[in-house]
Design an enzyme around this catalytic site. Structure first.
Site, PDB file in Angstrom:
ATOM      1  N   VAL A  99       0.824  -1.214   0.000  1.00 17.68           N
ATOM      2  CA  VAL A  99       0.000   0.000   0.000  1.00 17.68           C
ATOM      3  C   VAL A  99       0.854   1.258   0.000  1.00 17.68           C
ATOM      4  CG1 VAL A  99      -1.979  -1.114   1.087  1.00 17.68           C
ATOM      5  CG2 VAL A  99      -0.242  -0.012   2.538  1.00 17.68           C
ATOM      6  N   SER A 113      -7.513   3.956  15.774  1.00 18.34           N
ATOM      7  CA  SER A 113      -7.160   3.227  16.993  1.00 18.34           C
ATOM      8  C   SER A 113      -7.337   4.119  18.208  1.00 18.34           C
ATOM      9  CB  SER A 113      -5.703   2.766  16.917  1.00 18.34           C
ATOM     10  OG  SER A 113      -5.256   2.269  18.161  1.00 18.34           O
ATOM     11  N   TYR A 125       2.529   5.382  15.661  1.00 22.92           N
ATOM     12  CA  TYR A 125       1.263   4.696  15.382  1.00 22.92           C
ATOM     13  C   TYR A 125       0.080   5.612  15.724  1.00 22.92           C
ATOM     14  CZ  TYR A 125      -2.193   0.864  15.770  1.00 22.92           C
ATOM     15  OH  TYR A 125      -3.287   0.047  15.639  1.00 22.92           O
ATOM     16  N   GLY A 126       0.141   6.263  16.882  1.00 20.19           N
ATOM     17  CA  GLY A 126      -0.944   7.155  17.300  1.00 20.19           C
ATOM     18  C   GLY A 126      -1.117   8.327  16.356  1.00 20.19           C
ATOM     19  N   LYS A 183      -2.746   7.030  13.187  1.00 19.47           N
ATOM     20  CA  LYS A 183      -4.143   6.639  13.375  1.00 19.47           C
ATOM     21  C   LYS A 183      -5.054   7.856  13.563  1.00 19.47           C
ATOM     22  CE  LYS A 183      -4.036   2.188  12.939  1.00 19.47           C
ATOM     23  NZ  LYS A 183      -4.567   1.617  11.684  1.00 19.47           N
TER      24      LYS A 183
END
Length: 303
Positions: A76, A154, A167-168, A171
């Site tokens: 992706v 998330s 990641y945060g 998201k």
């Protein structure tokens, strides 16, 4: 009334295992033709020998159950590969109705110890991966006057989590992407939503107590995805799901106060900060212009 996906074409990314696999199986079981995408990487995104067969295994499961599916190993992060993946679905079935952006990786570390390369890579997979896939299907959905896009956000993005700054950030960025795509897609009947799952997968299995492992299986999240991908889906909605429980998350705006300008404005704001933070009467804005409109209201009232 049963949710029916007969005649619909769906793409699910990161569908070789975990949540994505359950999403693909559920859509196919309800009649959708599913392109199962998975690069075959490990949790951290690194490729393992022989892992590229993950997508095909899920396709084989779907076909064995009487469904229609094809596999893709496109990354992706590669827009050209994503475009070819979408064309694969068009060539097979004539279009794309549903996109579930589920592909993701983890590179967890506290921010002080995190390499910038790991920050960029997580953003690239989660955020730019969803951008690439959404961009590739968008014209097809506009032409058909029908589209359902589900982003995977998330609680780590919505509320934070130690060791997951990359990641945060990715998201929460997906929530912002959803907000604008939902507004732009409304006139074309393209509905864009976010799913915030709590589930035991290979990315999260170490976080759950043993007695909760079964309750928080990825299949428990699937109902929320099916609702968000359905013909009667809402739009601009963040649905949270886990262990059979479902909630909605909102980004709200408080009523606020008017303190005016001038050299002592910072001190006056500090003195009234509790009022600014007061959640009584808070609202969920229809768009970003609501903030300016509310500040205009406060300014008029303050005169």
């Amino acid at each position: 009334m049963a949710l029916d996906f007969k005649g619909r074409v769906a793409i699910v990314t990161g569908a070789g295992g975990g949540l994505g696999r359950q999403h693909a199986l559920a859509l196919a079981a309800r009649g959708a033709r599913v392109l199962v995408n998975d690069l075959g990487g490990a949790v951290n995104g690194e490729l393992a020998a022989g892992a590229q067969g993950a997508a095909q295994k899920v396709v084989d499961e779907i076909r064995a159950a009487g469904g229609e599916a094809i596999a893709s190993v496109a990354s992706v992060t590669d827009f050209a590969a994503v475009q070819a993946m979408v064309q694969q679905a068009v060539d097979a079935w004539g279009g794309v109705d549903i996109l579930v952006n589920n592909a993701g990786i983890l590179r967890d570390k506290s921010f002080s110890k995190m390499e910038l390369a790991d920050f960029r890579l997580v953003l690239d997979v989660h955020l730019m991966g969803a951008v690439h896939c959404s961009k590739a299907v968008w014209p097809l959905m506009v032409e058909r006057k029908h589209g359902r896009i589900v982003m995977t956000t998330s609680s780590s993005g919505l509320y934070g989590n130690f060791g997951q700054a990359n990641y945060g950030a990715a998201k929460m960025a997906l929530v912002g992407l959803m907000q604008t795509l939902a507004i732009e897609g409304e006139k074309h009947n393209i509905r864009v939503n976010c799913l915030a799952p709590t589930a035991v997968t290979r990315m999260t299995e170490d976080l759950f107590p043993p007695d909760m492992l079964q309750s928080f299986g990825p299949e428990a999240v699937v109902p929320a995805m099916l609702v968000l991908a359905s013909d009667d889906a809402p739009t601009r909605t963040v649905l949270c799901a886990g262990a059979g429980g479902f909630e909605a998350a909102h980004i709200t705006l408080t009523q606020g106060v008017h303190v005016g300008m001038g050299p002592d404005a910072p001190e006056r704001l500090a003195a009234r900060l509790a009022q600014v933070l007061d959640r009584a009467g808070e609202m969920v804005p229809g768009s970003g212009t609501a903030q300016g409109a509310n500040e205009m209201r406060l300014a008029r009232e303050g005169k």
